[in-house]
Design a protein around this motif. Structure first.
Motif, PDB file in Angstrom:
ATOM      1  N   MET A 179       0.843  -1.197   0.000  1.00  0.00           N
ATOM      2  CA  MET A 179       0.000   0.000   0.000  1.00  0.00           C
ATOM      3  C   MET A 179       0.880   1.250   0.000  1.00  0.00           C
ATOM      4  SD  MET A 179      -2.732   1.346   2.860  1.00  0.00           S
ATOM      5  CE  MET A 179      -3.989   0.135   2.494  1.00  0.00           C
ATOM      6  N   GLU A 190       1.352   5.684  -0.484  1.00  0.00           N
ATOM      7  CA  GLU A 190       0.737   6.963  -0.116  1.00  0.00           C
ATOM      8  C   GLU A 190       0.493   7.090   1.388  1.00  0.00           C
ATOM      9  OE1 GLU A 190       0.612   9.405  -2.276  1.00  0.00           O
ATOM     10  OE2 GLU A 190       1.183   8.076  -3.917  1.00  0.00           O
ATOM     11  N   ASP A 212      -1.024   9.306   3.283  1.00  0.00           N
ATOM     12  CA  ASP A 212      -2.379   9.607   3.755  1.00  0.00           C
ATOM     13  C   ASP A 212      -3.261   8.366   3.740  1.00  0.00           C
ATOM     14  OD1 ASP A 212      -1.816  12.279   4.274  1.00  0.00           O
ATOM     15  OD2 ASP A 212      -2.571  12.975   2.333  1.00  0.00           O
ATOM     16  N   ASP A 213      -3.140   7.558   2.682  1.00  0.00           N
ATOM     17  CA  ASP A 213      -3.913   6.317   2.588  1.00  0.00           C
ATOM     18  C   ASP A 213      -3.499   5.328   3.678  1.00  0.00           C
ATOM     19  OD1 ASP A 213      -5.192   7.388   0.377  1.00  0.00           O
ATOM     20  OD2 ASP A 213      -4.000   6.254  -1.076  1.00  0.00           O
ATOM     21  N   TYR A 237      -5.819   3.931   6.679  1.00  0.00           N
ATOM     22  CA  TYR A 237      -5.965   2.485   6.843  1.00  0.00           C
ATOM     23  C   TYR A 237      -5.629   2.065   8.281  1.00  0.00           C
ATOM     24  CZ  TYR A 237      -4.548  -2.389   6.932  1.00  0.00           C
ATOM     25  OH  TYR A 237      -4.394  -3.705   7.299  1.00  0.00           O
TER      26      TYR A 237
END
Length: 84
Positions: free
Chosen positions: A66, A68, A70-71, A75
């Protein structure tokens, strides 16, 4: 060995954002520091199909590569935070 692995570049503010969230949530994780040259980031590229960092893998939840910050932070909050 922890279920969570974060690919990190020392001094990267986006990576620091992710590791700070991991520590805030009290999560165990393995940190793999990558080279500063994108062309030498073969390990992170194999996991995420790109050379940018941070990248997170979480074996416990079948998350691999995964990208990024911010992502990743969203999460982590959703999966391990107070709302989880």
């Amino acid at each position: 060995m922890a279920d969570i692995t974060v690919y990190n570049l020392p001094g990267c503010p986006f990576c620091a954002k992710v590791t700070s969230k991991l520590e805030e949530l009290g999560l165990e994780y393995d940190r793999i520091d990558v080279p500063s040259a994108h062309g030498k980031r073969t390990e992170v590229e194999a996991v995420s199909s790109q050379t940018g960092v941070p990248v997170l893998s979480d074996e416990a939840h079948d998350v691999e590569g995964m990208p990024e910050s911010d992502d990743i932070v969203a999460y982590l909050e959703e999966t391990y935070g107070n709302a989880a």
